[in-house]
Design an enzyme around this catalytic site. Structure first.
Site, PDB file in Angstrom:
ATOM      1  N   ASP A   1     -27.372  13.859  18.171  1.00 36.26           N
ATOM      2  CA  ASP A   1     -27.253  15.243  18.637  1.00 36.26           C
ATOM      3  C   ASP A   1     -26.466  15.255  19.943  1.00 36.26           C
ATOM      4  O   ASP A   1     -26.760  14.470  20.861  1.00 36.26           O
ATOM      5  CB  ASP A   1     -28.639  15.855  18.850  1.00 36.26           C
ATOM      6  CG  ASP A   1     -28.581  17.369  18.984  1.00 36.26           C
ATOM      7  OD1 ASP A   1     -27.625  17.965  18.465  1.00 36.26           O
ATOM      8  OD2 ASP A   1     -29.488  17.953  19.595  1.00 36.26           O
TER       9      ASP A   1
ATOM     10  N   TYR B   1     -24.238  17.622  23.112  1.00 31.43           N
ATOM     11  CA  TYR B   1     -24.550  18.558  24.199  1.00 31.43           C
ATOM     12  C   TYR B   1     -23.214  19.117  24.676  1.00 31.43           C
ATOM     13  O   TYR B   1     -22.768  18.856  25.783  1.00 31.43           O
ATOM     14  CB  TYR B   1     -25.258  17.760  25.297  1.00 31.43           C
ATOM     15  CG  TYR B   1     -25.861  18.516  26.452  1.00 31.43           C
ATOM     16  CD1 TYR B   1     -26.766  19.546  26.264  1.00 31.43           C
ATOM     17  CD2 TYR B   1     -25.558  18.140  27.769  1.00 31.43           C
ATOM     18  CE1 TYR B   1     -27.350  20.184  27.349  1.00 31.43           C
ATOM     19  CE2 TYR B   1     -26.126  18.769  28.851  1.00 31.43           C
ATOM     20  CZ  TYR B   1     -27.028  19.796  28.640  1.00 31.43           C
ATOM     21  OH  TYR B   1     -27.619  20.424  29.709  1.00 31.43           O
TER      22      TYR B   1
ATOM     23  N   HIS C   1     -23.968  26.325  27.812  1.00 32.46           N
ATOM     24  CA  HIS C   1     -25.353  25.863  27.685  1.00 32.46           C
ATOM     25  C   HIS C   1     -25.673  24.829  28.755  1.00 32.46           C
ATOM     26  O   HIS C   1     -26.718  24.907  29.417  1.00 32.46           O
ATOM     27  CB  HIS C   1     -25.575  25.271  26.295  1.00 32.46           C
ATOM     28  CG  HIS C   1     -26.913  24.632  26.113  1.00 32.46           C
ATOM     29  ND1 HIS C   1     -28.086  25.350  26.105  1.00 32.46           N
ATOM     30  CD2 HIS C   1     -27.266  23.323  25.950  1.00 32.46           C
ATOM     31  CE1 HIS C   1     -29.110  24.524  25.934  1.00 32.46           C
ATOM     32  NE2 HIS C   1     -28.636  23.297  25.833  1.00 32.46           N
TER      33      HIS C   1
ATOM     34  N   ARG D   1     -31.567  22.283  38.093  1.00 28.72           N
ATOM     35  CA  ARG D   1     -31.038  21.738  39.356  1.00 28.72           C
ATOM     36  C   ARG D   1     -30.443  22.884  40.180  1.00 28.72           C
ATOM     37  O   ARG D   1     -29.227  22.931  40.404  1.00 28.72           O
ATOM     38  CB  ARG D   1     -29.975  20.669  39.076  1.00 28.72           C
ATOM     39  CG  ARG D   1     -30.470  19.462  38.316  1.00 28.72           C
ATOM     40  CD  ARG D   1     -29.378  18.402  38.161  1.00 28.72           C
ATOM     41  NE  ARG D   1     -28.223  18.886  37.414  1.00 28.72           N
ATOM     42  CZ  ARG D   1     -28.146  18.904  36.087  1.00 28.72           C
ATOM     43  NH1 ARG D   1     -29.153  18.455  35.354  1.00 28.72           N
ATOM     44  NH2 ARG D   1     -27.065  19.359  35.474  1.00 28.72           N
TER      45      ARG D   1
ATOM     46  N   GLU E   1     -32.728  25.482  19.105  1.00 33.45           N
ATOM     47  CA  GLU E   1     -31.354  25.290  19.551  1.00 33.45           C
ATOM     48  C   GLU E   1     -30.449  25.590  18.360  1.00 33.45           C
ATOM     49  O   GLU E   1     -30.517  24.907  17.333  1.00 33.45           O
ATOM     50  CB  GLU E   1     -31.123  23.872  20.077  1.00 33.45           C
ATOM     51  CG  GLU E   1     -31.839  23.624  21.398  1.00 33.45           C
ATOM     52  CD  GLU E   1     -31.454  22.337  22.077  1.00 33.45           C
ATOM     53  OE1 GLU E   1     -31.691  22.224  23.286  1.00 33.45           O
ATOM     54  OE2 GLU E   1     -30.916  21.432  21.400  1.00 33.45           O
TER      55      GLU E   1
ATOM     56  N   GLU F   1     -27.369  25.305  16.427  1.00 33.25           N
ATOM     57  CA  GLU F   1     -26.306  24.314  16.407  1.00 33.25           C
ATOM     58  C   GLU F   1     -25.566  24.326  15.076  1.00 33.25           C
ATOM     59  O   GLU F   1     -25.999  24.945  14.100  1.00 33.25           O
ATOM     60  CB  GLU F   1     -26.879  22.908  16.636  1.00 33.25           C
ATOM     61  CG  GLU F   1     -27.662  22.755  17.943  1.00 33.25           C
ATOM     62  CD  GLU F   1     -27.962  21.300  18.262  1.00 33.25           C
ATOM     63  OE1 GLU F   1     -27.234  20.409  17.753  1.00 33.25           O
ATOM     64  OE2 GLU F   1     -28.922  21.050  19.018  1.00 33.25           O
TER      65      GLU F   1
ATOM     66  N   ASP G   1     -32.240  22.597  16.115  1.00 28.67           N
ATOM     67  CA  ASP G   1     -32.889  21.469  16.789  1.00 28.67           C
ATOM     68  C   ASP G   1     -34.109  22.009  17.540  1.00 28.67           C
ATOM     69  O   ASP G   1     -34.032  22.320  18.729  1.00 28.67           O
ATOM     70  CB  ASP G   1     -31.900  20.799  17.737  1.00 28.67           C
ATOM     71  CG  ASP G   1     -32.509  19.625  18.476  1.00 28.67           C
ATOM     72  OD1 ASP G   1     -33.404  18.976  17.918  1.00 28.67           O
ATOM     73  OD2 ASP G   1     -32.082  19.361  19.616  1.00 28.67           O
TER      74      ASP G   1
ATOM     75  N   ARG H   1     -40.051  22.313  25.021  1.00 26.59           N
ATOM     76  CA  ARG H   1     -39.485  22.212  26.360  1.00 26.59           C
ATOM     77  C   ARG H   1     -40.452  21.633  27.387  1.00 26.59           C
ATOM     78  O   ARG H   1     -40.019  20.962  28.335  1.00 26.59           O
ATOM     79  CB  ARG H   1     -39.009  23.593  26.819  1.00 26.59           C
ATOM     80  CG  ARG H   1     -37.926  24.209  25.972  1.00 26.59           C
ATOM     81  CD  ARG H   1     -36.686  23.344  25.900  1.00 26.59           C
ATOM     82  NE  ARG H   1     -35.600  24.033  25.189  1.00 26.59           N
ATOM     83  CZ  ARG H   1     -34.446  23.486  24.879  1.00 26.59           C
ATOM     84  NH1 ARG H   1     -34.222  22.217  25.174  1.00 26.59           N
ATOM     85  NH2 ARG H   1     -33.514  24.179  24.234  1.00 26.59           N
TER      86      ARG H   1
ATOM     87  N   GLN I   1     -40.512  17.927  26.702  1.00 30.63           N
ATOM     88  CA  GLN I   1     -39.195  17.403  27.092  1.00 30.63           C
ATOM     89  C   GLN I   1     -39.062  17.293  28.606  1.00 30.63           C
ATOM     90  O   GLN I   1     -38.556  16.292  29.129  1.00 30.63           O
ATOM     91  CB  GLN I   1     -38.093  18.314  26.533  1.00 30.63           C
ATOM     92  CG  GLN I   1     -36.683  17.878  26.881  1.00 30.63           C
ATOM     93  CD  GLN I   1     -35.635  18.880  26.415  1.00 30.63           C
ATOM     94  OE1 GLN I   1     -35.962  19.917  25.834  1.00 30.63           O
ATOM     95  NE2 GLN I   1     -34.383  18.582  26.672  1.00 30.63           N
TER      96      GLN I   1
ATOM     97  N   TYR J   1     -38.206  13.420  29.899  1.00 28.76           N
ATOM     98  CA  TYR J   1     -36.788  13.099  29.699  1.00 28.76           C
ATOM     99  C   TYR J   1     -36.140  12.328  30.849  1.00 28.76           C
ATOM    100  O   TYR J   1     -35.043  11.793  30.688  1.00 28.76           O
ATOM    101  CB  TYR J   1     -35.983  14.364  29.377  1.00 28.76           C
ATOM    102  CG  TYR J   1     -35.466  15.146  30.567  1.00 28.76           C
ATOM    103  CD1 TYR J   1     -34.107  15.131  30.884  1.00 28.76           C
ATOM    104  CD2 TYR J   1     -36.328  15.898  31.360  1.00 28.76           C
ATOM    105  CE1 TYR J   1     -33.623  15.860  31.960  1.00 28.76           C
ATOM    106  CE2 TYR J   1     -35.846  16.616  32.428  1.00 28.76           C
ATOM    107  CZ  TYR J   1     -34.510  16.601  32.734  1.00 28.76           C
ATOM    108  OH  TYR J   1     -34.031  17.320  33.792  1.00 28.76           O
TER     109      TYR J   1
ATOM    110  N   LYS K   1     -38.062  16.340  21.092  1.00 29.86           N
ATOM    111  CA  LYS K   1     -36.993  16.657  20.142  1.00 29.86           C
ATOM    112  C   LYS K   1     -37.223  16.077  18.750  1.00 29.86           C
ATOM    113  O   LYS K   1     -36.702  16.598  17.757  1.00 29.86           O
ATOM    114  CB  LYS K   1     -35.664  16.091  20.667  1.00 29.86           C
ATOM    115  CG  LYS K   1     -35.159  16.731  21.947  1.00 29.86           C
ATOM    116  CD  LYS K   1     -34.501  18.051  21.649  1.00 29.86           C
ATOM    117  CE  LYS K   1     -33.726  18.558  22.842  1.00 29.86           C
ATOM    118  NZ  LYS K   1     -32.984  19.785  22.512  1.00 29.86           N
TER     119      LYS K   1
ATOM    120  N   THR L   1     -36.034  18.720  12.842  1.00 32.61           N
ATOM    121  CA  THR L   1     -34.694  19.305  12.895  1.00 32.61           C
ATOM    122  C   THR L   1     -34.421  19.909  11.532  1.00 32.61           C
ATOM    123  O   THR L   1     -34.542  19.218  10.512  1.00 32.61           O
ATOM    124  CB  THR L   1     -33.630  18.240  13.217  1.00 32.61           C
ATOM    125  OG1 THR L   1     -33.923  17.639  14.474  1.00 32.61           O
ATOM    126  CG2 THR L   1     -32.237  18.861  13.265  1.00 32.61           C
TER     127      THR L   1
ATOM    128  N   GLU M   1     -32.687  29.638  27.434  1.00 33.96           N
ATOM    129  CA  GLU M   1     -31.653  30.385  28.148  1.00 33.96           C
ATOM    130  C   GLU M   1     -31.884  31.889  28.058  1.00 33.96           C
ATOM    131  O   GLU M   1     -31.723  32.605  29.054  1.00 33.96           O
ATOM    132  CB  GLU M   1     -30.278  30.046  27.574  1.00 33.96           C
ATOM    133  CG  GLU M   1     -29.847  28.605  27.748  1.00 33.96           C
ATOM    134  CD  GLU M   1     -28.622  28.304  26.912  1.00 33.96           C
ATOM    135  OE1 GLU M   1     -27.502  28.509  27.413  1.00 33.96           O
ATOM    136  OE2 GLU M   1     -28.790  27.876  25.745  1.00 33.96           O
TER     137      GLU M   1
END
Length: 397
Positions: A114, A116, A121, A130, A187, A189, A219, A223, A226, A230, A239, A243, A344
């Site tokens: 997978d 990114y 995103h 961050r 997600e 995708e 996906d 969260r 994760q 992560y 994750k 899927t 998001e």
């Protein structure tokens, strides 16, 4: 005038003769390979496809077809295009309503990777996680970031999504707890199904020899699990639990009118990532949450293409094999309405999403259903369809 009288089998419909996606169905007597024509399935085992092509679709999955090579894929598609547009019903043809068959996972998934690759995103997630730093880490603009996923939990559209359990640490807590995820997400995708000969160090110019077709891919992501696990090694249990992919694989050749360049890279690309032809795709995705259209992510804005992802995935000597699958990464655009994850859309759970029935959501509740659909421009103003990918959340208790 085609012998197929299904009103959804026209060039103005997503699953007309310009699309012809492959799948595997069971009408009560076991799995058979079929193509989708409108709202029907056309089993291939009984059709006169010739000695070269019939063995590719005689089994109970698409594995034999994936193991063939591009010339045979093209030959089969041309033969099927001819057969579905005949005025009289071909010998051995039997149309089955999709409502009367069960769609199965159409191939044995090999490796699953997978990526990114949506800058929007990646920047959104970076701003949330961050807030005082650069939303993009330095490597993101130089290579397609990805991780190796769990092939054994790739499932066909319609499979229930069992809420996963795992460790998470609530804000302000000193230690983690264990239990069902409280921040279950999607997600949106696009997935690429690989075939052809086993190979490594696949150049972008050779991508078409290994990209059989395209599916929608969800996906599902926990969260809270994760976020705790992560760092420093990346996605794992948040994750790997599930899927979902479309039941029908739209052949790569169906997207010849949807090809376009990817957005200009901010840095000079290393040679192995340079493309000699456009590999972006103009796919229009829709995300429906309990019947409410909540997002329309634009795949045309993805920064890294499938050809670049495949080249990067194999540049170290790793192989690509028939049945390998890789996901594009979450598709998101610049506008809020174009965000392809609920992380998001709700901005980390701070901005609830109001559905058509007046209920509000941040992340997924038990009983929620999410359906992804998509189309692409086809020849002469037609539409090419990607089969939906749907899932309903059920309690993991």
């Amino acid at each position: 005038m085609s012998w197929i009288k299904d009103p959804a089998f026209t060039a103005q419909s997503p699953f007309g003769p310009q699309t012809l996606p492959y799948g595997v169905i069971d009408a009560g007597s076991g799995p058979v390979v079929a193509v989708r024509v409108g709202d029907h399935a056309l089993p291939l085992r009984s059709l006169d496809l010739g000695a070269r092509l019939s063995p590719l679709v005689a089994g109970e999955s698409l594995d034999d077809l994936l193991a063939a090579e591009r010339p045979l894929w093209s030959e089969l598609r041309a033969r099927l295009t001819e057969l579905v547009q005949l005025p009289a019903t071909p010998v051995g043809a039997d149309l089955l309503p999709l409502s009367a068959v069960r769609s199965l996972l159409p191939f044995r998934v090999g490796d699953y990777v997978d990526f990114y690759s949506s800058r929007h995103h990646a920047e959104n997630v970076g701003r949330m996680f961050r807030p005082d730093g650069d939303p993009l880490l330095p490597n993101w603009t130089h290579l397609p970031v990805g991780y190796h996923g769990r092939a054994g939990t790739v499932v066909v559209s319609g499979t229930d999504v069992v809420r996963p359990h795992g460790q998470s640490r609530p804000p302000g807590a000193d230690a983690p707890g264990f239990g069902p995820s409280k921040r279950l997400d999607i997600e949106a995708e696009v997935g690429f199904v690989c075939g052809g000969p086993v190979a490594s160090r696949v150049s972008t110019s050779a991508a078409a020899e290994h990209l059989f077709g395209v599916v929608l891919l969800n996906d599902w992501s926990a969260r809270d699990i994760q976020a705790w696990e992560y760092v420093p090694l990346g996605p794992f249990l948040g994750k790997s639990f599930l899927t979902s992919i479309s039941a029908w694989i739209t052949p790569l050749e169906a997207f010849s009118n949807a090809r376009l360049p990817t957005p200009a890279a901010p840095n000079p690309l290393l040679d192995y990532l340079v493309e000699d032809q456009p590999w972006g795709l103009d796919l229009r995705i829709q995300v429906n949450w309990n019947g409410s259209l909540v997002a329309e992510p634009p795949f045309a804005e993805m920064s890294w293409s499938a050809a670049q992802q495949l080249a990067h995935m194999t540049v170290n000597g790793a192989t690509v094999r028939p049945g390998d699958l890789f996901g594009s990464g979450t598709v998101s655009g610049a506008d809020k309405r174009q965000r392809g994850s609920f992380l998001e859309l709700s901005w980390g759970g701070k901005e609830p999403v109001t559905l058509a029935d007046g209920t509000e959501r941040t992340f997924l509740a038990d009983g929620d259903t999410v359906v992804l659909t998509a189309t692409a421009p086809g020849p002469d103003g037609s539409l090419v369809g990607l089969s939906e990918v749907a899932g309903t959340v059920v309690s993991g208790e």
